[in-house]
Design a protein around this motif. Structure first.
Motif, PDB file in Angstrom:
ATOM      1  N   GLY A 179      31.584  41.664  47.793  1.00 35.15           N
ATOM      2  CA  GLY A 179      31.617  42.800  46.880  1.00 35.15           C
ATOM      3  C   GLY A 179      30.508  42.775  45.847  1.00 35.15           C
ATOM      4  N   ASN A 180      29.726  41.680  45.839  1.00 39.62           N
ATOM      5  CA  ASN A 180      28.608  41.521  44.912  1.00 39.62           C
ATOM      6  C   ASN A 180      29.057  41.746  43.461  1.00 39.62           C
ATOM      7  N   GLN A 181      30.076  40.967  43.060  1.00 41.81           N
ATOM      8  CA  GLN A 181      30.667  41.198  41.745  1.00 41.81           C
ATOM      9  C   GLN A 181      31.276  39.909  41.198  1.00 41.81           C
ATOM     10  N   LEU A 182      30.993  39.627  39.924  1.00 37.66           N
ATOM     11  CA  LEU A 182      31.613  38.517  39.214  1.00 37.66           C
ATOM     12  C   LEU A 182      32.057  39.023  37.850  1.00 37.66           C
ATOM     13  N   ILE A 183      33.327  38.719  37.496  1.00 35.58           N
ATOM     14  CA  ILE A 183      33.907  39.224  36.246  1.00 35.58           C
ATOM     15  C   ILE A 183      34.577  38.065  35.517  1.00 35.58           C
ATOM     16  N   ARG A 184      34.449  38.060  34.190  1.00 40.07           N
ATOM     17  CA  ARG A 184      35.034  37.011  33.357  1.00 40.07           C
ATOM     18  C   ARG A 184      36.047  37.635  32.399  1.00 40.07           C
ATOM     19  N   TYR A 185      37.108  36.877  32.121  1.00 41.45           N
ATOM     20  CA  TYR A 185      38.190  37.384  31.266  1.00 41.45           C
ATOM     21  C   TYR A 185      38.595  36.335  30.240  1.00 41.45           C
ATOM     22  N   LEU A 186      38.900  36.801  29.039  1.00 39.44           N
ATOM     23  CA  LEU A 186      39.475  35.970  27.990  1.00 39.44           C
ATOM     24  C   LEU A 186      40.739  36.641  27.488  1.00 39.44           C
ATOM     25  N   ASN A 187      41.862  35.946  27.628  1.00 39.60           N
ATOM     26  CA  ASN A 187      43.157  36.455  27.181  1.00 39.60           C
ATOM     27  C   ASN A 187      43.455  37.845  27.733  1.00 39.60           C
ATOM     28  N   LYS A 228      44.724  20.297  25.255  1.00 35.43           N
ATOM     29  CA  LYS A 228      45.726  20.449  26.314  1.00 35.43           C
ATOM     30  C   LYS A 228      45.289  21.533  27.305  1.00 35.43           C
ATOM     31  N   ILE A 229      45.768  21.401  28.527  1.00 36.39           N
ATOM     32  CA  ILE A 229      45.481  22.351  29.601  1.00 36.39           C
ATOM     33  C   ILE A 229      46.784  22.611  30.349  1.00 36.39           C
ATOM     34  N   ALA A 230      46.984  23.856  30.791  1.00 32.91           N
ATOM     35  CA  ALA A 230      48.198  24.190  31.538  1.00 32.91           C
ATOM     36  C   ALA A 230      47.917  25.315  32.538  1.00 32.91           C
ATOM     37  N   HIS A 231      48.742  25.398  33.544  1.00 29.88           N
ATOM     38  CA  HIS A 231      48.748  26.509  34.508  1.00 29.88           C
ATOM     39  C   HIS A 231      47.346  26.838  35.042  1.00 29.88           C
ATOM     40  N   VAL A 232      46.748  25.862  35.703  1.00 29.30           N
ATOM     41  CA  VAL A 232      45.467  26.084  36.377  1.00 29.30           C
ATOM     42  C   VAL A 232      45.754  26.620  37.772  1.00 29.30           C
ATOM     43  N   ALA A 233      45.046  27.676  38.178  1.00 26.77           N
ATOM     44  CA  ALA A 233      45.285  28.269  39.495  1.00 26.77           C
ATOM     45  C   ALA A 233      43.987  28.735  40.124  1.00 26.77           C
ATOM     46  N   LEU A 234      43.959  28.697  41.455  1.00 26.72           N
ATOM     47  CA  LEU A 234      42.769  29.084  42.216  1.00 26.72           C
ATOM     48  C   LEU A 234      43.191  29.894  43.432  1.00 26.72           C
ATOM     49  N   TRP A 235      42.537  31.040  43.603  1.00 28.10           N
ATOM     50  CA  TRP A 235      42.768  31.911  44.755  1.00 28.10           C
ATOM     51  C   TRP A 235      41.488  32.010  45.580  1.00 28.10           C
ATOM     52  N   ASN A 236      41.608  32.373  46.853  1.00 33.86           N
ATOM     53  CA  ASN A 236      40.418  32.602  47.668  1.00 33.86           C
ATOM     54  C   ASN A 236      40.121  34.092  47.828  1.00 33.86           C
ATOM     55  N   THR A 237      40.473  34.843  46.789  1.00 37.38           N
ATOM     56  CA  THR A 237      40.172  36.272  46.719  1.00 37.38           C
ATOM     57  C   THR A 237      40.040  36.659  45.251  1.00 37.38           C
ATOM     58  N   PRO A 238      39.227  37.673  44.911  1.00 39.91           N
ATOM     59  CA  PRO A 238      39.159  38.102  43.513  1.00 39.91           C
ATOM     60  C   PRO A 238      40.406  38.872  43.101  1.00 39.91           C
ATOM     61  N   LEU A 239      41.023  38.469  41.994  1.00 43.35           N
ATOM     62  CA  LEU A 239      42.142  39.219  41.440  1.00 43.35           C
ATOM     63  C   LEU A 239      41.645  40.499  40.786  1.00 43.35           C
ATOM     64  N   SER A 240      42.528  41.468  40.686  1.00 44.79           N
ATOM     65  CA  SER A 240      42.199  42.696  39.970  1.00 44.79           C
ATOM     66  C   SER A 240      42.328  42.469  38.475  1.00 44.79           C
ATOM     67  N   ALA A 241      41.786  43.391  37.693  1.00 42.01           N
ATOM     68  CA  ALA A 241      41.886  43.290  36.239  1.00 42.01           C
ATOM     69  C   ALA A 241      43.329  43.309  35.783  1.00 42.01           C
ATOM     70  N   SER A 242      44.164  44.111  36.427  1.00 40.44           N
ATOM     71  CA  SER A 242      45.570  44.197  36.026  1.00 40.44           C
ATOM     72  C   SER A 242      46.324  42.912  36.372  1.00 40.44           C
ATOM     73  N   GLU A 243      45.963  42.277  37.476  1.00 38.90           N
ATOM     74  CA  GLU A 243      46.596  41.014  37.838  1.00 38.90           C
ATOM     75  C   GLU A 243      46.218  39.916  36.843  1.00 38.90           C
ATOM     76  N   VAL A 244      44.958  39.867  36.448  1.00 34.11           N
ATOM     77  CA  VAL A 244      44.546  38.877  35.452  1.00 34.11           C
ATOM     78  C   VAL A 244      45.258  39.130  34.126  1.00 34.11           C
ATOM     79  N   ALA A 245      45.339  40.383  33.718  1.00 35.17           N
ATOM     80  CA  ALA A 245      45.977  40.726  32.447  1.00 35.17           C
ATOM     81  C   ALA A 245      47.447  40.320  32.446  1.00 35.17           C
ATOM     82  N   ALA A 246      48.129  40.485  33.567  1.00 35.42           N
ATOM     83  CA  ALA A 246      49.542  40.114  33.654  1.00 35.42           C
ATOM     84  C   ALA A 246      49.733  38.609  33.523  1.00 35.42           C
ATOM     85  N   LEU A 247      48.761  37.826  33.975  1.00 29.92           N
ATOM     86  CA  LEU A 247      48.871  36.376  33.919  1.00 29.92           C
ATOM     87  C   LEU A 247      48.420  35.797  32.586  1.00 29.92           C
TER      88      LEU A 247
END
Length: 250
Positions: A179-187, A228-247
């Motif tokens: 998809g030629n796309q990289l997106i970063r999210y904070l909170n 401290k670090i918690a809830h680290v997760a890795l997918w083999n597909t890009p999540l949508s913006a709404s999926e990231v926001a929910a997490l």
């Protein structure tokens, strides 16, 4: 006395239910593409259990388990900034890993304001093949800087984000070569522009450079996390913006 015990019990149940609800929400997010979910909520032992169906368990070294977590009723480990880490490497994990299509997220908190200005790099999570192919989320050495970074085929998409937050933060990065796309999210919110020049990744993570809480495992333990670090997760597909926001919400 009995009147006090009932509310306390209900609070404990509600707190535990919150933890179950958060992990259930994560496990329901693109479950067929979830290749690793390490809540890091163990109270004891050396195994960081992968809650995904892939069972890519990690192993703890040095961390102090059972510390207060993100507010979901669960605990997390404390990393002392010296020699603590979680080793994620296994042949099964690297077979699942996809540097070309994916999403990486983690919750983290620094151990006080001094960490933001100590002049060191401290890694939340990092996967490294070689100097031309690696990705990570980390506090950088310049004061008050958090970095989102993916490098593939020698081409780097890096964002140094200015912050000095002392509370829990949720960070995520999604990428897609097709998809030629990289997106970063904070909170839960996108930071900076969408990267639209995404190079093709090559290789599998090195056995020494596949970790939570440090750059590398074993002797040396470079760039150790302090906090401290918690809830680290890795997918083999890009999540949508709404999926990231929910997490990003406990």
């Amino acid at each position: 006395m009995c009147g006090l015990l009932i509310p306390r019990t209900r609070l404990a149940i509600a707190s535990y239910a919150g933890g179950v609800a958060y992990s259930a929400r994560l496990l329901a997010t693109q479950p067929g593409n979830l290749i690793g979910y390490w809540p890091l909520w163990e109270a004891s032992g050396s195994t960081a259990d992968d809650q995904s169906s892939q069972e890519n368990d990690g192993s703890y070294t040095g961390v102090t388990l059972g510390q207060s977590g993100i507010g979901d009723g669960r605990t997390c480990p404390y990393f002392d900034g010296a020699n603590d880490y979680v080793d994620l490497y296994s042949a099964e994990f690297v077979a699942d890993f996809n540097g070309n299509e994916g999403s990486l997220m983690a919750w983290w908190i620094v151990n006080g304001a001094a960490v933001w200005t100590d002049g060191s790099q401290n890694d939340v999570v990092l996967f490294y093949v070689n100097s031309s192919n690696w990705l990570g989320l980390y506090k950088n050495s310049p004061n008050n800087t958090f970095t989102f970074n993916r490098k593939a085929n020698g081409d780097q998409q890096r964002l140094d984000y200015t912050m000095s937050d002392l509370g829990w933060n949720h960070t995520a990065m999604t990428w897609s070569d097709s998809g030629n796309q990289l997106i970063r999210y904070l909170n839960g919110s996108q930071v900076d522009v969408v990267e639209t020049t995404v190079e093709t990744w090559s290789g599998s993570p090195d056995s020494k450079y596949c970790a939570i809480g440090a750059q590398n495992v074993g002797g040396g333990c470079d760039e150790p996390w302090h906090g401290k670090i918690a809830h680290v997760a890795l997918w083999n597909t890009p999540l949508s913006a709404s999926e990231v926001a929910a997490l990003a919400v406990v």
